[in-house]
Scaffold this motif. Structure first.
Motif, PDB file in Angstrom:
ATOM      1  N   LYS A   6       4.243   9.689   4.599  1.00 43.24           N
ATOM      2  CA  LYS A   6       3.787   8.270   4.384  1.00 43.24           C
ATOM      3  C   LYS A   6       3.007   7.818   5.211  1.00 43.24           C
ATOM      4  O   LYS A   6       2.255   6.607   5.030  1.00 43.24           O
ATOM      5  N   SER A   7       2.912   8.317   6.465  1.00 40.89           N
ATOM      6  CA  SER A   7       2.049   7.844   7.480  1.00 40.89           C
ATOM      7  C   SER A   7       1.534   9.080   8.255  1.00 40.89           C
ATOM      8  O   SER A   7       2.497   9.921   8.643  1.00 40.89           O
TER       9      SER A   7
ATOM     10  N   GLN B 103      -2.121   5.211   6.454  1.00 39.87           N
ATOM     11  CA  GLN B 103      -0.666   4.942   5.585  1.00 39.87           C
ATOM     12  C   GLN B 103      -0.864   4.835   4.235  1.00 39.87           C
ATOM     13  O   GLN B 103      -1.931   4.375   3.698  1.00 39.87           O
ATOM     14  N   ARG B 104      -0.184   5.652   3.503  1.00 40.27           N
ATOM     15  CA  ARG B 104      -0.272   5.929   2.047  1.00 40.27           C
ATOM     16  C   ARG B 104       0.063   4.791   1.462  1.00 40.27           C
ATOM     17  O   ARG B 104       1.246   3.984   1.714  1.00 40.27           O
ATOM     18  N   GLN B 105      -0.625   4.428   0.267  1.00 39.51           N
ATOM     19  CA  GLN B 105      -0.686   3.203  -0.525  1.00 39.51           C
ATOM     20  C   GLN B 105       0.081   3.613  -1.801  1.00 39.51           C
ATOM     21  O   GLN B 105       0.237   4.607  -2.239  1.00 39.51           O
ATOM     22  N   GLU B 106       0.438   2.516  -2.881  1.00 37.33           N
ATOM     23  CA  GLU B 106       1.023   2.850  -3.967  1.00 37.33           C
ATOM     24  C   GLU B 106       0.149   3.617  -4.915  1.00 37.33           C
ATOM     25  O   GLU B 106       0.837   4.466  -5.748  1.00 37.33           O
ATOM     26  N   ASP B 107      -1.057   3.721  -4.664  1.00 36.06           N
ATOM     27  CA  ASP B 107      -2.039   4.373  -5.741  1.00 36.06           C
ATOM     28  C   ASP B 107      -2.312   5.794  -5.064  1.00 36.06           C
ATOM     29  O   ASP B 107      -3.476   6.401  -5.514  1.00 36.06           O
ATOM     30  N   ASP B 108      -1.755   5.957  -4.034  1.00 31.88           N
ATOM     31  CA  ASP B 108      -1.958   7.343  -3.310  1.00 31.88           C
ATOM     32  C   ASP B 108      -3.146   7.405  -2.512  1.00 31.88           C
ATOM     33  O   ASP B 108      -3.378   8.589  -1.892  1.00 31.88           O
ATOM     34  N   ASN B 109      -3.874   6.432  -2.537  1.00 29.01           N
ATOM     35  CA  ASN B 109      -5.032   6.246  -1.396  1.00 29.01           C
ATOM     36  C   ASN B 109      -4.468   6.062  -0.073  1.00 29.01           C
ATOM     37  O   ASN B 109      -3.382   5.551   0.074  1.00 29.01           O
ATOM     38  N   TRP B 110      -5.214   6.118   0.844  1.00 30.66           N
ATOM     39  CA  TRP B 110      -4.858   5.883   2.342  1.00 30.66           C
ATOM     40  C   TRP B 110      -5.482   4.756   2.986  1.00 30.66           C
ATOM     41  O   TRP B 110      -6.798   4.391   2.848  1.00 30.66           O
TER      42      TRP B 110
END
Length: 212
Positions: A179-180, A198-205
């Motif tokens: 997740k991070s 940090q991983r975002q909801e769209d799987d980008n960081w």
């Protein structure tokens, strides 16, 4: 000498935002290879932290066996304390202490059990003595004496002397889905460089610099 007097300067390099790839696993791969190339002792050794049902954290050293964009992989006895913790609480923390090159990597995420196919593939690649040791050790259980463990190992070694060692039903592995991921590079005067992915909801960081 007082413990409070022990210190050293970190002078091997810095880390800048322009140096960072979009995906943290790319940077992790670069750092791991550099740790291997500079002969850092046990470069794949990582601290694995889990939490029991009372909220008590536990740490131990485990060897990283694989990683890719999906996560970090390690193997263990499924009756071990860490496995029992993960069964009730899949949250986990990993830490790579590459002090020789003044770097650290800290990962937080969740553990997912590996498939039987993945476990079989890795188990059968291990040296036969390591396969037998997996059968001999009931990890984390109390032992009356080391001789009991050694006796069990020798008994199993004789049993499997002429045949293949099957994968124990109580042995498996986990993939840690991050997740991070934080990268720490030592700096002079304690002005260390720290960057947090940090991983975002769209799987980008998302990437942020943290104060040391």
């Amino acid at each position: 000498m007082e413990l409070s007097d022990i210190r050293r300067e970190y002078t091997q390099g810095g880390l800048r935002r322009d140096d960072l790839p979009d995906a943290p696993m790319d940077l992790f791969g670069q750092w791991l290879q550099q740790a291997i190339d500079t002969q850092v002792p046990d470069p794949t050794a990582m601290t694995v932290a889990t939490v029991d049902e009372d909220g008590q954290p536990f740490q131990r050293i485990v060897l990283l066996k694989d990683f890719n964009q999906e996560g970090f992989v390690f193997y263990t006895n499924l009756g071990s304390r860490k496995a029992l913790h993960l069964k009730k609480n899949s949250k986990i923390s990993l830490h790579f202490p590459w002090h020789f090159i003044e770097r650290q990597v800290h990962i937080m995420g969740e553990a997912e059990p590996l498939s039987k196919k993945e476990v079989f593939k890795y188990f059968t690649s291990r040296p036969k003595e390591s396969q037998i040791a997996a059968w001999a050790s009931k990890q984390s259980e109390r032992l009356s004496a080391r001789s009991a463990l050694e006796g069990k190992f020798l008994e199993l070694k004789k049993q499997f002397e002429k045949g293949e060692v099957p994968v124990p039903t109580f042995w498996g592995g986990y993939r840690i889905k991050p997740k991070s991921i934080e990268f720490w590079q030592g700096g002079e005067h304690r002005l260390h460089d720290r960057f947090l992915y940090q991983r975002q909801e769209d799987d980008n960081w998302a990437i942020e610099r943290l104060a040391p």
